[in-house]
Design a protein around this motif. Structure first.
Motif, PDB file in Angstrom:
ATOM      1  N   UNK A 210     -15.670  79.973 -87.545  1.00 11.52           N
ATOM      2  CA  UNK A 210     -15.737  78.578 -88.128  1.00 11.52           C
ATOM      3  C   UNK A 210     -17.151  78.442 -88.220  1.00 11.52           C
ATOM      4  N   UNK A 211     -17.572  78.021 -89.404  1.00 13.87           N
ATOM      5  CA  UNK A 211     -19.014  76.958 -88.952  1.00 13.87           C
ATOM      6  C   UNK A 211     -18.849  76.605 -89.981  1.00 13.87           C
ATOM      7  N   UNK A 212     -19.209  74.826 -89.998  1.00 15.10           N
ATOM      8  CA  UNK A 212     -19.786  73.639 -90.672  1.00 15.10           C
ATOM      9  C   UNK A 212     -20.770  73.674 -91.607  1.00 15.10           C
ATOM     10  N   UNK A 213     -21.209  72.840 -91.953  1.00 11.21           N
ATOM     11  CA  UNK A 213     -22.743  72.636 -92.628  1.00 11.21           C
ATOM     12  C   UNK A 213     -23.873  72.161 -91.563  1.00 11.21           C
ATOM     13  N   UNK A 214     -23.293  71.341 -90.883  1.00 11.51           N
ATOM     14  CA  UNK A 214     -24.046  70.526 -89.582  1.00 11.51           C
ATOM     15  C   UNK A 214     -24.456  71.568 -88.492  1.00 11.51           C
ATOM     16  N   UNK A 215     -23.677  72.820 -88.857  1.00 12.05           N
ATOM     17  CA  UNK A 215     -23.607  73.543 -87.454  1.00 12.05           C
ATOM     18  C   UNK A 215     -24.379  74.687 -87.528  1.00 12.05           C
ATOM     19  N   UNK A 216     -25.540  74.645 -88.460  1.00 12.47           N
ATOM     20  CA  UNK A 216     -26.216  76.355 -88.991  1.00 12.47           C
ATOM     21  C   UNK A 216     -27.431  76.059 -88.795  1.00 12.47           C
ATOM     22  N   UNK A 217     -28.084  74.641 -89.522  1.00 12.08           N
ATOM     23  CA  UNK A 217     -27.389  73.857 -90.470  1.00 12.08           C
ATOM     24  C   UNK A 217     -28.013  73.999 -92.360  1.00 12.08           C
ATOM     25  N   UNK A 218     -26.717  73.673 -92.858  1.00 13.29           N
ATOM     26  CA  UNK A 218     -27.055  73.903 -94.184  1.00 13.29           C
ATOM     27  C   UNK A 218     -27.569  72.698 -94.792  1.00 13.29           C
ATOM     28  N   UNK A 219     -29.234  73.196 -95.084  1.00 15.33           N
ATOM     29  CA  UNK A 219     -30.115  71.383 -95.037  1.00 15.33           C
ATOM     30  C   UNK A 219     -30.240  71.294 -96.808  1.00 15.33           C
ATOM     31  N   UNK A 220     -29.827  70.142 -96.806  1.00 16.13           N
ATOM     32  CA  UNK A 220     -30.411  69.580 -98.607  1.00 16.13           C
ATOM     33  C   UNK A 220     -31.192  68.250 -98.619  1.00 16.13           C
ATOM     34  N   UNK A 221     -31.037  67.806 -99.857  1.00 15.81           N
ATOM     35  CA  UNK A 221     -31.582  66.594 -99.818  1.00 15.81           C
ATOM     36  C   UNK A 221     -31.121  65.330 -99.831  1.00 15.81           C
ATOM     37  N   UNK A 222     -31.197  63.844-100.153  1.00 16.33           N
ATOM     38  CA  UNK A 222     -30.537  62.711-100.358  1.00 16.33           C
ATOM     39  C   UNK A 222     -29.706  62.798-101.370  1.00 16.33           C
ATOM     40  N   UNK A 223     -29.637  63.086-102.572  1.00 18.50           N
ATOM     41  CA  UNK A 223     -29.005  62.562-103.073  1.00 18.50           C
ATOM     42  C   UNK A 223     -27.277  63.497-103.064  1.00 18.50           C
ATOM     43  N   UNK A 224     -27.314  62.186-102.302  1.00 14.47           N
ATOM     44  CA  UNK A 224     -25.100  62.097-101.864  1.00 14.47           C
ATOM     45  C   UNK A 224     -24.551  62.623-103.085  1.00 14.47           C
ATOM     46  N   UNK A 225     -23.443  62.834-102.841  1.00 17.15           N
ATOM     47  CA  UNK A 225     -22.246  63.420-103.910  1.00 17.15           C
ATOM     48  C   UNK A 225     -23.042  64.719-105.066  1.00 17.15           C
ATOM     49  N   UNK A 226     -24.579  64.960-105.132  1.00 17.19           N
ATOM     50  CA  UNK A 226     -24.714  66.068-105.894  1.00 17.19           C
ATOM     51  C   UNK A 226     -26.059  66.641-104.788  1.00 17.19           C
ATOM     52  N   UNK A 227     -26.101  66.165-103.581  1.00 19.18           N
ATOM     53  CA  UNK A 227     -27.553  67.269-103.017  1.00 19.18           C
ATOM     54  C   UNK A 227     -27.367  68.737-103.499  1.00 19.18           C
ATOM     55  N   UNK A 228     -29.087  69.425-103.059  1.00 20.89           N
ATOM     56  CA  UNK A 228     -29.329  70.647-103.419  1.00 20.89           C
ATOM     57  C   UNK A 228     -29.930  71.404-102.142  1.00 20.89           C
ATOM     58  N   UNK A 229     -29.976  71.938-102.391  1.00 21.65           N
ATOM     59  CA  UNK A 229     -30.127  72.506-100.651  1.00 21.65           C
ATOM     60  C   UNK A 229     -31.525  73.265-100.538  1.00 21.65           C
TER      61      UNK A 229
END
Length: 386
Positions: free
Chosen positions: A95-114
């Motif tokens: 298993x992999x969580x976002x921070x382990x890969x990572x999957x980097x997004x903007x800082x628009x919390x709850x509606x963030x974009x990759x």
């Protein structure tokens, strides 16, 4: 490296982990590696969201950041449980969580974009002999903080992985066996579609159909990813989402959807319309269906809108409404569609509170109590019944 298949499993699918594990194992036995993107178990995220909103309206960035920490927990649980289930049946899963890969997004919390996904860890795990990568959907990371993509955002995660791995097809597994002309729970005689265009499913998803996240459809359309909507529990043909030119069947109406998540705001003195709408939009409140002195917003945004408005503003908020949307290529140009729609509304004596039209959609706001019966009546009127 073996060929890769991308699968996404929604919360209702994860009620039967053994079934999900067998679907993954079947592909691995055929020589594939599998990337399985998972949602939270059905109901978990709703429960967490409800608890958080009992405490706060979540109007500031810091609160939304903590809200994302809370909401992302369900996918982490699903990851661990599915990986353990796969290991128990002889599948070498990790298993992999976002921070382990990572999957980097903007800082628009709850509606963030990759912004980007690093896939080196997943590639390396396949090279080391792992055959299944279980990815927590719906979540990314900005700096050292967890972010989420909005409700239903695991679809976005799945399509994004198809893009970065160069896979041309993404399989979305749900508790239904495809996309229908209406919700089968409301219209038992709704017809399953063999295929549907990106534009049509985008409008359906944006108008209340809980099938695919609208941003996932946009991503698939941009990168020409064929999306297959399939049942976790039945081995039957599903529905394929692709470009309009590739859709073999074509109907006057593709589908009818409805949503009860909006509120109709009506001003009795709307002298400063543009200024008011500007302030509301500036606070990231999405405004829909501006109709004279009325407009729609999400029910979740009503409290924020109230705080933004001058106390002297005279307005009424109606939460007891439903938005019915009729989807189909060219519906506005075809006068027959509008004639049939108005015919049903007139016969049933249903008042239209607001209406908007485009080449692909007609949306009508009515009182909530009329919604389900109206959908059935329109479905029959358009001759969509099986």
């Amino acid at each position: 490296m073996n060929k890769i298949i991308i699968k996404k499993f929604g919360g209702t699918s994860l009620t039967d982990l053994n079934r999900v594990a067998n679907l993954i194992k079947n592909d691995i036995e055929k020589g594939y590696n599998v990337i399985a993107v998972v949602s939270a178990a059905a109901g978990f995220t709703d429960q967490m969201a409800f608890q958080a909103r009992q405490i706060s309206n979540l109007n500031c960035r810091q609160e939304l950041s903590e809200y994302d920490v809370l909401l992302s927990a369900g996918e982490q649980i699903s990851c661990g449980l599915l990986a353990i289930t796969l290991l128990s049946v002889g599948v070498n899963a990790k298993s992999w969580l976002a921070w382990q890969l990572p999957i980097v997004t903007d800082n628009f919390y709850s509606e963030s974009k990759i912004k980007k996904i690093k896939i080196d860890h997943v590639k390396r795990s396949f090279a080391e002999g792992y055959t299944a990568a279980i990815i927590a959907g719906f979540q990314g990371i900005h700096d050292d903080r967890i972010t989420t993509f909005g409700r239903g955002g695991s679809d976005i995660s799945a399509i994004a992985f198809a893009v970065v791995f160069g896979i041309r097809t993404c399989e979305i597994f749900t508790d239904i066996d495809g996309i229908y002309t209406a919700d089968p729970k409301i219209v038992p005689r709704a017809r399953k579609l063999k295929s549907i265009s990106y534009n049509e499913i985008l409008e359906m998803s944006s108008s209340g159909a809980k099938i695919l996240h609208n941003r996932s459809v946009q991503l698939a359309m941009k990168h020409n990813i064929k999306v297959q909507v399939l049942s976790t529990f039945e081995e039957v043909e599903g529905t394929t989402v692709l470009h309009e030119k590739d859709v073999l069947e074509r109907y006057l109406i593709t589908g009818i959807t409805y949503s009860t998540h909006e509120a109709l705001v009506t001003f009795t003195n709307f002298a400063n319309t543009l200024d008011t709408l500007r302030d509301i939009a500036g606070a990231n409140v999405k405004v829909d269906m501006i109709h004279g002195s009325s407009f729609l917003i999400s029910k979740f945004d009503v409290d924020l809108m109230t705080k933004l408005l001058n106390k002297n503003e005279n307005y009424v908020v109606n939460n007891n409404i439903a938005k019915i949307s009729i989807i189909g290529i060219g519906v506005m140009s075809n006068t027959e569609v509008m004639y049939r729609t108005l015919k049903v509304l007139s016969e049933k004596k249903i008042e239209i509170l607001a209406v908007t039209m485009s080449e692909i959609k007609i949306s009508i706001v009515v009182q909530k109590k009329h919604a389900e019966a109206l959908i059935r009546d329109l479905h029959t009127e358009y001759e969509l019944d099986v």
